[in-house]
Each structure stands twice: as structure tokens, then as C-alpha cells.
Enzyme design. Structure first.
Site, short mmCIF file in Angstrom:
data_model
loop_
_atom_site.label_atom_id
_atom_site.label_comp_id
_atom_site.label_asym_id
_atom_site.label_seq_id
_atom_site.Cartn_x
_atom_site.Cartn_y
_atom_site.Cartn_z
N CYS A 106 -27.71 -9.12 -16.37
CA CYS A 106 -27.11 -8.84 -17.67
C CYS A 106 -28.08 -9.26 -18.77
CB CYS A 106 -25.79 -9.61 -17.82
SG CYS A 106 -25.10 -9.56 -19.49
N GLY A 149 0.79 -1.23 0.00
CA GLY A 149 0.00 0.00 0.00
C GLY A 149 0.82 1.27 0.00
N CYS A 159 -26.28 -12.41 -20.76
CA CYS A 159 -26.02 -13.73 -20.15
C CYS A 159 -26.83 -13.98 -18.89
CB CYS A 159 -24.53 -13.87 -19.82
SG CYS A 159 -24.01 -12.94 -18.35
N CYS A 217 -22.86 -7.16 -18.86
CA CYS A 217 -21.65 -7.32 -18.05
C CYS A 217 -20.55 -6.43 -18.59
CB CYS A 217 -21.12 -8.76 -18.15
SG CYS A 217 -22.13 -9.99 -17.34
N CYS A 263 -18.86 -12.50 -19.62
CA CYS A 263 -20.16 -12.62 -20.29
C CYS A 263 -20.12 -13.70 -21.38
CB CYS A 263 -20.53 -11.26 -20.89
SG CYS A 263 -22.28 -11.05 -21.19
#
Lengths: 258, 229, 284
Positions: free
Chosen positions: C238, C29, C241, C263, C269
């Protein structure tokens, strides 16, 4: 350092080039006591405040602080993180210009809550409640908690700064001309507030002011400085009513009565 | 039991701004007051009565000698005591009623008096303060007001209430009835007598001989050191 | 390889970047400065991500590049071709087949593995950028772990809007020590970073900073106890899909207000459709 003092300074010296700001200055502060440092411009009073609070280093001399557990530390030998942590918790610093210590783009509640969040508070509801409680203590209407300080008057800003400073219950607060630049009526209200809060919370205060009336109203003891030297120190009413040093006599006699 | 005594007390003013003029006001003052006793300081104007009183309180710094006060069982010398100790003595033992009320902006008459109470809850203090003010003929409708605009006599009575509400065993009174009419003067006389009877030690400057005769057990004469011009 | 060194950068540069990456991995980080090079595309187009990818890529790697989840945008295609040309590595659009994935502003839906590396393109590495104007003070805050200011920002959001209004680039605490900007991925993706088996590397070319999250590291989104972090997505399935748990793009289909939610992750997808899932749009 004696057994009871909260803050002690010995032999502080600091010169800015040829100009003496502190010359062999000693100072002591006991818990719950208000000490005023008075003097005219160039007296070194603000420098002394900055050295006592660790913001400026002396060229020689030491400042000791005794924390709530009785542990004594040399303020200028502390690590930067420790000193910063101290300033955020046990200590407070009220600036003459409240804008120096407030986030103008953050709401009043956020300003007051910041020290709590910096100490790890993570409950929004309780932070906000605590902030509202403190706003009430400094006589700011609860309805202003979400307002930006940009919309506040000078006196309100100063009171907000005080709330922000006191929210972590500091044991020691440094104040640099807290009423400077405010209208007289506003000053009166602020002084009364400071007086009440300091007494009720038992906070020790080191207060720098050029106004003897403020010293008389708020302080138990007063130190008079002239060109870096402490010329007189003692009980406030005694120093102001029976000044011994020529400079103190000059200061006291120069004050205009309303 | 002696509550306050001075030994060889002297007080001098050195006025640096006036070319170092030295004014001796008190010299060799030996004085004492006991519990349940009221001593009146007498002497011509300018002799040093107020100077003596202020010195006893620590408001003026003595030039020499000792001022011993019985504070919670032991004798404390005000002349050499630390400021912190003097504050403590003033808080619990030594009370002062000055001639002039120093007004704190915004604080009501009631709170000015209640503030000085010790050993009472804030509510109890306010109740007692109200009683004292009423006794001194300050009507209830004025209690909530800051006394800045009150008359001299009213301010004096607030001062008195403030002085008498505390439980100080020793009281110093500087001209307590100076601005009062006869009715109020008599009330003050009563209050001083009650305090004396309850065992307080009182030292007062009474311009009014009637008041002095009605309250004092004995007098202490302060003679001027400098010749009158 | 058309006269370029492997993956375009010279070996000394790659060495310098790898040293920065090692430092970054050692301090999860924490932002490590590096000597960002002139790349054949301007700042703001992914130069940081490209330099990191170039430094970790090996001849046997398989590279996937996505831009907002899609393999087929201009930028994703360009960057993929760039590495195909300069490194000669195999490329793919399938998350499961890649060993190195460079991404702009999304984390793939398919969970990543220990043998994979995710490289993020970062525009502004400093999470305190908008709150603290002084860079020096911001660095001090990181050094002293003084992050009250960021919580103040969240507090202000809740005060003003009733909830935290940050929807992307939502600040996180890494390893309980450093406040980090996860790059402008949607807040929805934040939980995927927590204890991820893959190595996550972040490159900011213009700002010249690299940072990293080693595998299996604690990554927690900032929040309040009474306003906990929520990964939000559009409340739709979606259209292609039928997925109800993937991050969706909203596509305007006509000028009568017609919308289609699909998606954002194109590979996810396609894979679902290949497995037989269909959404309302295809079924219609």
C-alpha cells in the site's frame, strides 16, 4: 425377477388417454446383452424405453433393477436422488439428438469429464486424461478435446455423447435411435463403434430403433411392438428370418434392400 | 458319440401376408450326426435342406419335435432353449457357414474372421485368420479391406474362414463351395476332411456331388412334402 | 426518530425477516426466500443488506457501513446516516468498535469477533445463475447436492486460461453441503469466511433471498487438487501505509499512466498509519 437378470419389467401398462402406449408389457435384460425394441411410430417403443429407465412412470406394473452388489430395487419406487445418481453412474442414456445430452457451451473434454466431476473427481489432470482417452475410443481426434461441440458434425456429436455416457463404465445403457438422423456413411461408423464398445465393455443395452438392420447388427434379442403390445420376441436372427406374427412378417417384408 | 440329433422335427411356414397360406416343409425328421462324422443332406431343390440346416441352428423356429445338441457335456434342445442359451451354444458349440456373407460396414475381412475365433488372444486370432485366408487364396493385401466389394467367391471364402477358425465341435455348412473354382473347392474339401478327422461333427449341403463324395460319410435324404407344382 | 419505527421497518416485517434468518442459520449456505419490502432506495443499491441489518439491529448496537472497503463513499455514508436517523444507533468507521457491519463487496481486513455480525449486500444469490438457465433445475441441483456443473465451469477456465479465472464472487462450499455465492467480494477475501467467529448474514433484496454462515463454519473455495485455490492480490505494498497483505485498490493518479495502490479497507489503512506505518507515497 430371476437370479440373473439385470433389468426386469412385468405387466407394464400405460395409456395416453385412449391411446395405448404399453399393454401388459414384460421385458428382461441380462448382463452384457443387447436387446432391441423395434416398431413403427406409435408402437410404444420409446415409451417403453422411458418407463424402463425410470423417466416415465407406468400406470401399473413394475421395473426392477439389480445393481452390481446384487441388490434389487423397484426403479419407480426409488427416491429421485437415487434414480438421478443411478443415471449418472451405472446407467447411461444415449439420446437420438446428441444436443439433448451435451452442453454445447462446454468443451468436449468438459462434457466427457462432467460425470467424473459429478462423482467427486477433483484432479484436473486425470479428468482431462480420462476425457482424452475416451475421445480416442470414440474416434474423435485428441486435438479436439478443448473445442466446443458447436464446431462438431452430427456424427461427432453423437460419438461425443457416447463418450460422455460411457466414461463412468455403466453396466446398462439405454439408446433411443442412436443413429437416427445421421447420414448413412456416418451411421455405419457409429454402429460399428457401438458394436465394438458394447462387446468389449460387456455393457447391457436396451436399444430402440425402427431400423431392422440396426437391430440385426447390434442385438442378441429383439422385441417387436405394435400399438403398445409386444407381438413377438426372441433371438434377433430368428425373429427377422423366420417371423411368426403377422405384423413382424409385414415389417420384415417391407424393408427395402440396397 | 452323437453330437446332434433331431426327433420328429417338423417345420411349417404360415404366411399371414399371403392370406394365411401354410407351407409344410419338414415333418417327422429323425436325424443324427456323431463326432468325426460328416453327413450330407441331399434332396431336390426346394425340398427343405436349407430349412433343416437353419432349423438346426435355431435360425428357423421348429414347429414341433426336438433338436438336441451336445453342448459342453449335456444335451440342449434348441427348440425349447432360451434365446440366451442358443446364443451360448452358437458361440461355443454350433458353427454355421452360410452361403451369403452378411457384411458389416467398415470391418475388414481379417477382423470378420478373427472375430469368430475363440480361446485365442486378439493377436493370435488375427494371425490364425490371416493363415486361413491365405490358405483360401485371399491374398494378404485384401485382408485389411471390408469385403463389401469382394466377389461372391471371395466373400464365400471369408465365410468359410470364419466358420473354420472357431473351435466349434459341430459345423453346419450350407453350400460351402457354391461360388468357388476347382482349386479353392479342393482346399475346402481338405479343410472339411481335417475338421472331420479332428473329431468335429459336420452337416453339409453340397450341391457339387464331387465334394459330397469326397467329404461325406453318409447322406441324409430330405424329401419334399409338397408336390412340385 | 422522525416518525419512523425503529430501523425503518415495521415489527411484523422484522419478525418475518428474523424467521428467515433463523432458517438460514439452521441450514448454512442454503438460500431462504423472504418477503423483500419496498425500501426508500431502488433495487441494486443494497436493499437486501439494509433489511437484514434493520432486522438484527438493537438500540445498543454500533454500526459500521462500508462500500468496497471504504466508509466514505456516497452509498456507505447514506446507509450509515439512514440508520443513524431511523434507529438512533451509534455509528463508527472502526471495525474493532462495531457490533454490526454492513458491507458491499468486501470483508474487513481486521479479524472479526464472536460478538460481531457481518451483513453482506448480495446482487445475485444463485451461484449457478450463469451456468444453469432453469431456476427450477438449479434448485434441484442444490437439493440433491449435484454440483458437477460448477466444477465443469472451473475445468473450462483451466482449459482456456490455465487457471480459474474467477476473481470475485468465487463459489464456495459451506459446511461441505451447500454451494454458495459469497457475493462479489474478491477471491482474496474468501479464506476469511472460513471458521469466522462472527455471524455472517447475506441479504439479496431484488432476488428476495437470505442466507447465512453461522460462526465457526467450514467454508471452502472450490478448486482442483492439482489447481488449488489461491487468494490473489496485486503484488504491491500500500502506497500509504506500506501493508503487503491487504487487498489493494489501484488508483490512477495522472494522465501519464501514474498509478497508486492503496488499501481498499480505509479503516485498516488509517489505523496502520496512526500506528506509525508509512508507505512509499507518504514517505516521498
Amino acid at each position: 425377477m430371476t437370479d440373473e437378470t439385470l433389468l426386469s419389467a412385468r405387466n407394464l401398462n400405460l395409456h395416453f388417454g385412449a391411446v395405448p402406449a404399453l399393454v401388459n408389457v414384460n421385458a428382461d435384460l441380462w448382463p452384457g446383452e443387447v436387446l432391441a425394441i423395434v416398431g413403427e411410430s406409435g408402437s410404444g417403443k420409446t415409451t417403453l424405453l422411458n418407463v424402463l429407465s425410470g423417466r416415465m412412470a407406468p400406470q401399473s406394473g413394475t421395473v426392477w433393477y439389480r445393481d452390481s452388489e446384487g441388490v434389487q430395487s423397484d426403479v419407480h419406487a426409488m427416491s429421485a436422488p437415487s434414480l438421478r445418481a443411478l443415471h449418472r453412474s451405472d446407467w447411461g442414456f444415449v439420446h437420438q439428438n446428441p444436443r439433448d445430452n451435451l452442453r454445447m457451451g462446454v468443451s468436449a473434454g468438459g462434457n466427457v469429464g462432467e460425470r467424473l466431476m459429478a462423482q467427486g473427481s477433483r484432479h484436473y489432470g486425470s479428468i482431462r486424461e480420462e476425457a482424452i482417452r475416451w475421445l480416442a475410443q470414440v474416434e474423435i481426434d485428441e486435438a479436439r478435446v478443448d473445442d466446443l461441440p458447436r464446431t462438431f458434425s452430427g456424427g461427432m456429436l453423437q460419438r461425443l455423447q457416447i463418450a460422455r455416457t460411457l466414461v463412468t463404465h455403466p453396466r446398462l445403457v439405454f439408446m433411443d435411435e442412436p443413429t437416427g438422423g445421421l447420414d448413412v456413411s456416418v451411421q455405419a461408423r457409429l454402429l460399428d463403434l457401438i458394436r465394438t464398445l458394447v462387446r468389449r465393455l460387456g455393457i447391457a443395452v436396451v436399444l430402440v430403433t425402427h431400423d431392422l438392420a440396426v437391430a440385426r447388427l447390434l442385438a442378441h434379442r429383439v422385441m417387436v411392438m405394435q400399438r403398445g403390445v409386444v407381438v413377438e420376441t426372441g433371438l434377433t436372427d430368428q425373429v427377422l428370418d423366420d417371423p411368426q406374427h403377422p405384423y413382424t412378417q409385414l415389417l420384415v417384408s417391407s424393408v427395402l434392400a440396397a | 458319440m452323437i453330437m446332434l440329433e433331431t426327433e420328429n422335427l417338423s417345420k411349417t411356414f404360415l404366411l399371414h401376408l399371403q392370406g394365411g397360406v401354410r407351407i409344410d416343409v419338414l415333418s417327422g425328421v429323425d436325424f443324427h450326426v456323431s463326432a468325426g462324422e460328416c453327413v450330407a443332406l441331399t434332396g431336390p431343390s426346394g425340398a427343405g435342406k436349407t430349412t433343416l440346416l437353419r432349423s438346426l441352428y435355431g435360425n428357423y423356429r421348429a414347429a414341433g419335435g426336438a433338436i438336441r445338441v451336445r453342448h459342453e457335456g449335456r444335451m440342449v434342445d434348441i427348440v425349447t432353449a432360451s434365446p440366451r442359451l442358443v446364443v451360448e451354444v452358437r458361440d461355443r458349440t454350433l458353427g454355421y457357414v452360410s452361403q451369403f456373407l452378411r457384411v458389416v460396414p467398415r470391418v475388414s475381412a481379417l477382423d470378420i474372421v478373427a472375430d469368430a475365433a475363440r480361446g485365442l488372444s486378439p493377436d493370435e486370432a488375427r494371425v490364425k485368420a490371416a493363415e486361413l485366408l491365405r490358405r483360401l487364396h485371399i491374398p494378404t493385401r485384401l485382408h485389411g479391406l471390408p469385403p463389401a466389394t469382394f466377389s461372391g467367391g471371395e466373400q464365400q471364402r471369408i465365410n468359410l474362414a470364419r466358420g473354420f477358425i472357431g473351435s466349434h465341435p459341430i459345423l453346419l455348412l450350407d453350400e460351402p463351395t457354391a461360388s468357388l473354382d476347382n482349386a479353392n473347392r479342393d482346399i475346402v474339401i481338405e479343410m472339411i476332411r481335417e475338421a472331420r478327422a479332428s473329431g468335429k461333427a459336420i452337416i453339409g449341403i453340397f450341391h457339387d456331388t464331387h465334394v459330397r463324395d469326397a467329404t461325406a460319410d453318409r447322406v441324409f435324404h430330405v424329401s419334399p412334402l409338397q408336390d412340385a407344382a | 426518530m422522525n416518525g419512523y419505527n425503529f430501523a425503518y421497518l415495521d415489527e411484523q416485517t422484522k419478525r418475518m425477516i428474523r424467521r428467515a434468518i433463523l432458517k438460514a442459520v439452521a441450514i448454512p449456505g442454503h438460500q431462504v426466500p423472504f418477503g423483500s419490502r419496498e425500501m426508500p432506495l431502488p433495487y441494486g443499491w443494497g436493499t437486501g443488506g439494509i433489511q437484514v441489518t434493520a432486522s438484527v439491529l438493537g438500540a445498543n448496537d454500533t454500526l459500521k457501513v462500508i462500500d468496497q472497503g471504504a466508509d466514505d463513499t456516497t452509498n456507505a455514508v447514506s446507509i450509515r446516516r439512514f440508520f443513524a436517523r431511523t434507529a438512533g444507533v451509534a455509528t463508527t468507521t472502526h471495525t474493532a468498535e462495531a457490533t454490526v457491519i454492513q458491507t458491499r463487496h468486501r470483508i474487513p481486513e481486521h479479524p472479526l469477533r464472536e460478538d460481531q455480525i457481518l451483513v453482506y449486500q448480495v446482487p445475485q444469490p444463485e451461484p449457478l445463475f450463469k451456468l444453469e438457465p432453469s431456476r427450477a433445475e438449479a434448485r434441484r441441483m442444490h437439493g440433491l447436492a449435484e454440483y458437477g456443473l460448477m466444477h465443469v465451469k472451473l475445468y473450462e477456465d483451466i482449459t482456456r486460461y490455465g487457471h480459474v479465472s474467477i476473481s470475485y464472487d468465487y463459489p464456495v462450499m459451506v459446511g461441505g453441503r451447500y454451494l454458495m455465492s459469497p457475493s462479489p467480494i474478491p477471491a482474496f477475501d474468501n479464506p476469511k469466511m472460513h471458521m469466522m467467529p462472527a455471524l455472517q448474514l447475506f441479504g439479496a433484496g431484488r432476488e428476495k433471498r437470505i442466507y447465512a454462515i453461522p460462526p465457526y463454519t467450514r467454508v471452502e473455495s472450490l478448486d482442483f487438487e492439482d489447481h488449488p485455490f489461491r487468494a490473489t492480490r496485486a503484488p504491491h505494498a500500500c502506497g500509504l501505509c506500506g501493508a503487503e497483505d491487504s487487498y489493494l485498490d489501484e488508483v490512477v493518479t495522472d494522465d501519464k499512466g501514474g498509478r497508486l495502490f492503496v488499501c481498499s479497507d480505509t479503516d485498516h489503512c488509517e489505523t496502520r498509519r496512526a500506528d506509525g506505518h508509512t508507505g512509499t507515497e507518504l514517505a516521498a
